[in-house]
Design a protein around this motif. Structure first.
Motif, PDB file in Angstrom:
ATOM      1  N   GLU A   1     -12.730   3.985  -0.593  1.00  0.00           N
ATOM      2  CA  GLU A   1     -12.691   2.520  -0.639  1.00  0.00           C
ATOM      3  C   GLU A   1     -11.877   2.052  -1.860  1.00  0.00           C
ATOM      4  O   GLU A   1     -12.080   2.534  -2.976  1.00  0.00           O
ATOM      5  CB  GLU A   1     -14.121   1.975  -0.729  1.00  0.00           C
ATOM      6  CG  GLU A   1     -14.182   0.469  -0.662  1.00  0.00           C
ATOM      7  CD  GLU A   1     -15.620  -0.049  -0.720  1.00  0.00           C
ATOM      8  OE1 GLU A   1     -16.551   0.686  -0.322  1.00  0.00           O
ATOM      9  OE2 GLU A   1     -15.807  -1.193  -1.166  1.00  0.00           O
ATOM     10  N   GLY A   2     -10.962   1.156  -1.630  1.00  0.00           N
ATOM     11  CA  GLY A   2     -10.112   0.648  -2.716  1.00  0.00           C
ATOM     12  C   GLY A   2      -8.794   1.372  -2.833  1.00  0.00           C
ATOM     13  O   GLY A   2      -7.884   0.919  -3.531  1.00  0.00           O
ATOM     14  N   ASP A   3      -8.663   2.506  -2.132  1.00  0.00           N
ATOM     15  CA  ASP A   3      -7.419   3.283  -2.230  1.00  0.00           C
ATOM     16  C   ASP A   3      -6.387   2.733  -1.240  1.00  0.00           C
ATOM     17  O   ASP A   3      -6.717   2.008  -0.294  1.00  0.00           O
ATOM     18  CB  ASP A   3      -7.685   4.760  -1.937  1.00  0.00           C
ATOM     19  CG  ASP A   3      -6.600   5.668  -2.523  1.00  0.00           C
ATOM     20  OD1 ASP A   3      -5.638   5.145  -3.130  1.00  0.00           O
ATOM     21  OD2 ASP A   3      -6.712   6.898  -2.360  1.00  0.00           O
ATOM     22  N   THR A   4      -5.132   3.117  -1.467  1.00  0.00           N
ATOM     23  CA  THR A   4      -4.051   2.623  -0.620  1.00  0.00           C
ATOM     24  C   THR A   4      -3.604   3.643   0.408  1.00  0.00           C
ATOM     25  O   THR A   4      -2.741   3.334   1.242  1.00  0.00           O
ATOM     26  CB  THR A   4      -2.839   2.241  -1.492  1.00  0.00           C
ATOM     27  OG1 THR A   4      -2.521   3.349  -2.343  1.00  0.00           O
ATOM     28  CG2 THR A   4      -3.148   1.006  -2.337  1.00  0.00           C
TER      29      THR A   4
ATOM     30  N   ARG B   1      -5.147   0.958 -12.619  1.00  0.00           N
ATOM     31  CA  ARG B   1      -5.408   2.402 -12.744  1.00  0.00           C
ATOM     32  C   ARG B   1      -4.137   3.149 -13.125  1.00  0.00           C
ATOM     33  O   ARG B   1      -4.168   4.088 -13.911  1.00  0.00           O
ATOM     34  CB  ARG B   1      -5.922   2.977 -11.416  1.00  0.00           C
ATOM     35  CG  ARG B   1      -7.364   2.680 -11.108  1.00  0.00           C
ATOM     36  CD  ARG B   1      -8.313   3.274 -12.122  1.00  0.00           C
ATOM     37  NE  ARG B   1      -8.319   4.730 -12.131  1.00  0.00           N
ATOM     38  CZ  ARG B   1      -8.893   5.460 -13.077  1.00  0.00           C
ATOM     39  NH1 ARG B   1      -9.484   4.880 -14.106  1.00  0.00           N
ATOM     40  NH2 ARG B   1      -8.877   6.790 -13.008  1.00  0.00           N
TER      41      ARG B   1
ATOM     42  N   PRO C   1      -6.949  -2.035   1.279  1.00  0.00           N
ATOM     43  CA  PRO C   1      -7.623  -1.025   0.444  1.00  0.00           C
ATOM     44  C   PRO C   1      -9.113  -0.900   0.764  1.00  0.00           C
ATOM     45  O   PRO C   1      -9.691   0.170   0.635  1.00  0.00           O
ATOM     46  CB  PRO C   1      -7.397  -1.546  -0.980  1.00  0.00           C
ATOM     47  CG  PRO C   1      -6.128  -2.330  -0.891  1.00  0.00           C
ATOM     48  CD  PRO C   1      -6.171  -2.996   0.460  1.00  0.00           C
ATOM     49  N   ALA C   2      -9.717  -1.989   1.211  1.00  0.00           N
ATOM     50  CA  ALA C   2     -11.148  -1.916   1.543  1.00  0.00           C
ATOM     51  C   ALA C   2     -11.375  -1.218   2.873  1.00  0.00           C
ATOM     52  O   ALA C   2     -12.408  -0.565   3.073  1.00  0.00           O
ATOM     53  CB  ALA C   2     -11.738  -3.326   1.592  1.00  0.00           C
ATOM     54  N   ARG C   3     -10.420  -1.372   3.787  1.00  0.00           N
ATOM     55  CA  ARG C   3     -10.633  -0.800   5.123  1.00  0.00           C
ATOM     56  C   ARG C   3      -9.308  -0.298   5.687  1.00  0.00           C
ATOM     57  O   ARG C   3      -8.534  -1.078   6.229  1.00  0.00           O
ATOM     58  CB  ARG C   3     -11.241  -1.847   6.051  1.00  0.00           C
ATOM     59  CG  ARG C   3     -11.564  -1.318   7.421  1.00  0.00           C
ATOM     60  CD  ARG C   3     -12.214  -2.385   8.278  1.00  0.00           C
ATOM     61  NE  ARG C   3     -12.288  -1.940   9.662  1.00  0.00           N
ATOM     62  CZ  ARG C   3     -11.289  -2.098  10.543  1.00  0.00           C
ATOM     63  NH1 ARG C   3     -10.185  -2.696  10.188  1.00  0.00           N
ATOM     64  NH2 ARG C   3     -11.422  -1.662  11.772  1.00  0.00           N
TER      65      ARG C   3
ATOM     66  N   PHE D   1     -10.858   8.823   3.175  1.00  0.00           N
ATOM     67  CA  PHE D   1     -10.403   7.485   2.765  1.00  0.00           C
ATOM     68  C   PHE D   1     -11.393   6.934   1.750  1.00  0.00           C
ATOM     69  O   PHE D   1     -12.580   6.749   2.071  1.00  0.00           O
ATOM     70  CB  PHE D   1     -10.304   6.562   3.983  1.00  0.00           C
ATOM     71  CG  PHE D   1      -9.242   7.002   4.962  1.00  0.00           C
ATOM     72  CD1 PHE D   1      -7.954   6.511   4.885  1.00  0.00           C
ATOM     73  CD2 PHE D   1      -9.547   7.951   5.941  1.00  0.00           C
ATOM     74  CE1 PHE D   1      -6.975   6.936   5.773  1.00  0.00           C
ATOM     75  CE2 PHE D   1      -8.573   8.382   6.829  1.00  0.00           C
ATOM     76  CZ  PHE D   1      -7.278   7.878   6.744  1.00  0.00           C
TER      77      PHE D   1
ATOM     78  N   VAL E   1      -5.378  -1.292  -8.385  1.00  0.00           N
ATOM     79  CA  VAL E   1      -4.667  -0.017  -8.226  1.00  0.00           C
ATOM     80  C   VAL E   1      -3.635   0.129  -9.351  1.00  0.00           C
ATOM     81  O   VAL E   1      -3.508   1.200  -9.972  1.00  0.00           O
ATOM     82  CB  VAL E   1      -3.992   0.055  -6.836  1.00  0.00           C
ATOM     83  CG1 VAL E   1      -3.121   1.292  -6.724  1.00  0.00           C
ATOM     84  CG2 VAL E   1      -5.054   0.039  -5.739  1.00  0.00           C
TER      85      VAL E   1
ATOM     86  N   SER F   1       1.146   3.912  -3.208  1.00  0.00           N
ATOM     87  CA  SER F   1       0.912   5.332  -2.905  1.00  0.00           C
ATOM     88  C   SER F   1       2.137   6.160  -3.270  1.00  0.00           C
ATOM     89  O   SER F   1       2.025   7.222  -3.894  1.00  0.00           O
ATOM     90  CB  SER F   1       0.602   5.504  -1.408  1.00  0.00           C
ATOM     91  OG  SER F   1      -0.470   4.667  -1.032  1.00  0.00           O
TER      92      SER F   1
ATOM     93  N   ARG G   1      -5.339   5.999  -8.483  1.00  0.00           N
ATOM     94  CA  ARG G   1      -5.282   4.639  -7.910  1.00  0.00           C
ATOM     95  C   ARG G   1      -6.637   3.929  -7.912  1.00  0.00           C
ATOM     96  O   ARG G   1      -6.685   2.711  -7.917  1.00  0.00           O
ATOM     97  CB  ARG G   1      -4.741   4.705  -6.463  1.00  0.00           C
ATOM     98  CG  ARG G   1      -3.317   5.196  -6.351  1.00  0.00           C
ATOM     99  CD  ARG G   1      -2.926   5.450  -4.912  1.00  0.00           C
ATOM    100  NE  ARG G   1      -3.769   6.431  -4.280  1.00  0.00           N
ATOM    101  CZ  ARG G   1      -3.664   7.752  -4.428  1.00  0.00           C
ATOM    102  NH1 ARG G   1      -2.683   8.245  -5.166  1.00  0.00           N
ATOM    103  NH2 ARG G   1      -4.509   8.583  -3.836  1.00  0.00           N
ATOM    104  N   VAL G   2      -7.715   4.700  -7.884  1.00  0.00           N
ATOM    105  CA  VAL G   2      -9.054   4.097  -7.803  1.00  0.00           C
ATOM    106  C   VAL G   2      -9.965   4.763  -8.819  1.00  0.00           C
ATOM    107  O   VAL G   2     -10.086   5.988  -8.829  1.00  0.00           O
ATOM    108  CB  VAL G   2      -9.685   4.318  -6.397  1.00  0.00           C
ATOM    109  CG1 VAL G   2     -10.932   3.450  -6.240  1.00  0.00           C
ATOM    110  CG2 VAL G   2      -8.705   4.024  -5.295  1.00  0.00           C
TER     111      VAL G   2
ATOM    112  N   ALA H   1     -15.354  -3.656   4.041  1.00  0.00           N
ATOM    113  CA  ALA H   1     -15.141  -2.208   4.033  1.00  0.00           C
ATOM    114  C   ALA H   1     -15.725  -1.517   5.253  1.00  0.00           C
ATOM    115  O   ALA H   1     -15.382  -0.402   5.561  1.00  0.00           O
ATOM    116  CB  ALA H   1     -15.749  -1.605   2.767  1.00  0.00           C
TER     117      ALA H   1
ATOM    118  N   MET I   1       0.834  -1.209   0.000  1.00  0.00           N
ATOM    119  CA  MET I   1       0.000   0.000   0.000  1.00  0.00           C
ATOM    120  C   MET I   1       0.868   1.258   0.000  1.00  0.00           C
ATOM    121  O   MET I   1       0.567   2.233  -0.683  1.00  0.00           O
ATOM    122  CB  MET I   1      -0.967  -0.013   1.182  1.00  0.00           C
ATOM    123  CG  MET I   1      -2.039  -1.084   0.965  1.00  0.00           C
ATOM    124  SD  MET I   1      -3.316  -1.253   2.204  1.00  0.00           S
ATOM    125  CE  MET I   1      -4.042   0.331   2.417  1.00  0.00           C
TER     126      MET I   1
END
Lengths: 509, 87
Positions: B12-15, A371, A408-410, B10, A368, A331, B42-43, B86, A327
């Motif tokens: 969802e799906g981002d780093t 993208r 990434p989800a949480r 934040f 990611v 980033s 990124r998303v 999530a 992550m």
């Protein structure tokens, strides 16, 4: 001449009874540390591997000769040009992270050389201080030759003198661990956790990858440092042995604190290098596999041997092992101009390797990178800022690294109100560390709070050049400038071609 | 005169978490849109985005002030359906 065993104890462990000053004046609690260990107990302190100054100098002389030889043989730009470009950037990252952290370690060891509670411990700490001075000088010496070829290598010296976000995080850790800690915390945090556990990742595992990546200079540098580390790391186990007998709770708290802080540092530094910057052909194992071998198995054995528990956040650590460095890397890639080395997009074969090594996390990370691919497809090669973030990113109030914990989800970032200030932490362990000793951390401002306080500019280009200390020549780019063979760009409509007679003469102004 | 309310956001799906420099009279929908735009490298933007403050869903038409958000609080932008982990 007396045999070695007849005089060595007199040289390394010279104790006497203090009569002119009380113990409390000789070893004040701030610089010496306060524990429940009765002072006399420290007299039992023994290092497993004993050495004399004469032996030390002879061994170090040989090591220095080996470093000089490899510098002569492969230390010039023409040699470094042959190294795969992604790996060369692992050099820039490590080269910057090492020297002045090692210099801070020299200061920490010198403090232990005075305030540690046993003379043999003090003797070992003095050897440790000399080791760390050597570790400061080696990367400065080896990489200096490369500055004229690639200005990013100037950051080997420059890094810790800047307010770059990575430097702020590194200083925050090393200032506390090496410049502010008493000899007991230094021994547990540095000699035990950092050097017995984590530096094996660097100096054993990464040096092997360096050899396979065709970089004998890096391999020699880290091996030369490792042989010193292995000797002075033994201070940690000897301190722990005595500490756990009288103050197990303090020993456990120090291990839990420094394990997490050290984990975050190595996760970024070594995780980037092993899973992204090492050429695929040179990868023998993933970062996670190396951590499982050196940390999860071997270091836990050390803790268990001394009757300590694994850190309370172990499940969080295991989730972090699957996600955190990925992550942060993704980033950092989309904010690559904020660092002093170049980053690479993993290609299809590397993604397949990562998917195989990280089945629990890669399915959420692959989109990611898709993208990122899309960003490059929509822009021309060399236009680095066309696929680059500009919004302000967020930082943890303990580790000072970006808020990239969880999945990434949480994302597991959590806030805390204390007095009139609000704090944010990347994770439960970072919040726990802060709350254990808030007076140590509460006054520090992360990058976001410096921007909001007007101490740092909020605009990307301004913060890069005016605050992070970067220039157009040194800020990070994509290693390949976006020119990946595997990245198919849609053909763009070309302007209609004109005949030679219609075309302007481009030689004319 | 509106007041600046920087928020931790934040997606969802981002780093990584991002700072969004909202104003107290910005509708939540605008804050969500800006966060998704900032995270776009990124998303990919998702149409069914919904803002949450903790477990509390935020009304997209409310302003930042009406939603009770103050500076340096955390908001999350999630898919309305939400992915299983999530929450």
């Amino acid at each position: 001449m007396l045999p070695r065993e007849a005089w060595l104890d007199l040289a390394r462990k010279l104790e006497w009874t203090f009569r002119y000053v009380p113990e409390s004046e000789l070893f004040p609690s701030d610089p010496s540390g306060t524990t429940r260990v009765p002072p006399g107990e420290w007299r039992r302190w023994e290092e497993p591997f004993k050495t004399s100054y004469r032996e030390y100098v002879a061994a170090q002389h040989e090591k220095e000769r080996a470093v000089r030889a490899v510098r002569e043989a492969v230390g010039r730009p023409e040699h470094q040009r042959r190294i795969p470009r992604p790996w060369l950037n692992a050099n820039k990252f490590h080269g910057a992270a090492l020297p002045l952290a090692e210099f801070a370690a020299a200061i920490g060891n010198l403090r232990a050389g005075r305030f540690a509670r046993d003379s043999a411990w003090r003797t070992m700490a003095l050897f440790g201080a000399m080791d760390e001075l050597r570790h400061t000088e080696i990367p400065l010496l080896l990489y200096h030759e490369l500055v004229k070829w690639d200005p990013q290598f100037d950051w080997v010296h420059r890094f810790y003198h800047t307010n770059n976000w990575v430097a702020i995080a590194a200083r925050h850790l090393f200032d506390e661990l090496l410049l502010a800690a008493n000899p007991i915390e230094l021994a547990i945090g540095t000699n035990l956790v950092f050097e017995t556990g984590f530096t094996n990742l660097q100096f054993v595992a990464l040096s092997g990858l360096a050899r396979d990546a065709g970089d004998p200079m890096f391999e020699t540098m880290v091996k030369s440092i490792q042989t010193d580390e292995a000797r002075h790391a033994q201070i940690g186990r000897s301190v722990l042995e005595i500490l756990v007998e009288s103050d197990r709770a303090y020993a456990q708290r120090l291990v839990d604190k420094w394990f997490w802080r050290t984990w975050h540092l190595f996760s970024v530094l070594t995780g980037f290098s092993m899973d992204y910057l090492t050429p695929l052909s040179a990868r023998r194992a993933s970062f996670k596999e190396f951590v499982e071998e050196w940390i999860v198995t071997q270091f836990l054995e050390v803790l268990e041997a001394h009757g300590l528990e694994r850190p309370w956040y172990w499940d969080t650590f295991l989730t972090s092992l699957d996600h955190y460095h990925h992550m942060v890397y993704a980033s950092a890639y989309t904010y690559r101009a904020t660092v002093w080395f170049d980053l690479v997009v993993p290609g299809p074969e590397e993604r397949a390797w990562l998917a195989d090594k990280y089945p629990a996390s890669w399915p959420a990370l692959a989109p990611v990178w898709e993208r990122v691919d899309a960003g490059w497809r929509e822009s021309d090669p060399d236009l680095d800022f066309a696929a680059h973030g500009t919004a302000i990113v967020t930082f943890c109030d303990t580790c000072q690294l970006v808020l990239c914990e969880g999945t990434p989800a949480r994302n597991t970032a959590q806030t805390l109100v204390r007095g009139e200030r609000k704090y944010i932490f990347c994770s439960e362990p970072c919040r726990w560390i802060f709350e254990q000793e808030p007076e140590r951390y509460a006054g520090h401002l992360d990058v976001v709070k410096r921007v909001l306080a007007g101490e740092a500019p909020g605009n990307l280009t301004a913060i890069l050049t005016q605050y992070f200390g970067l220039t157009q020549e040194t800020w990070g780019r994509d290693v390949e400038r976006g020119r990946y063979d595997w990245l198919d760009r849609p053909a763009k409509p070309r302007p209609p071609q004109r005949s030679a007679a219609e075309a302007p003469d481009e030689r004319q102004p | 005169m509106s007041v600046l309310v920087p928020l931790y956001g934040f997606v969802e799906g981002d780093t990584i978490g991002l700072i969004v420099l909202a104003h107290d009279d910005d509708p939540i929908a605008r804050v969500v849109s800006r966060l998704q735009h900032s995270a776009r490298w990124r998303v990919a933007k998702f149409e069914d985005a919904r803002a949450f403050h903790g477990d509390r869903p935020l009304d997209a038409s409310q302003t930042v002030a009406e939603a009770g958000l103050s500076a340096l609080e955390r908001i999350d932008v999630r898919r309305a359906g939400g992915s299983p982990d999530a929450a």
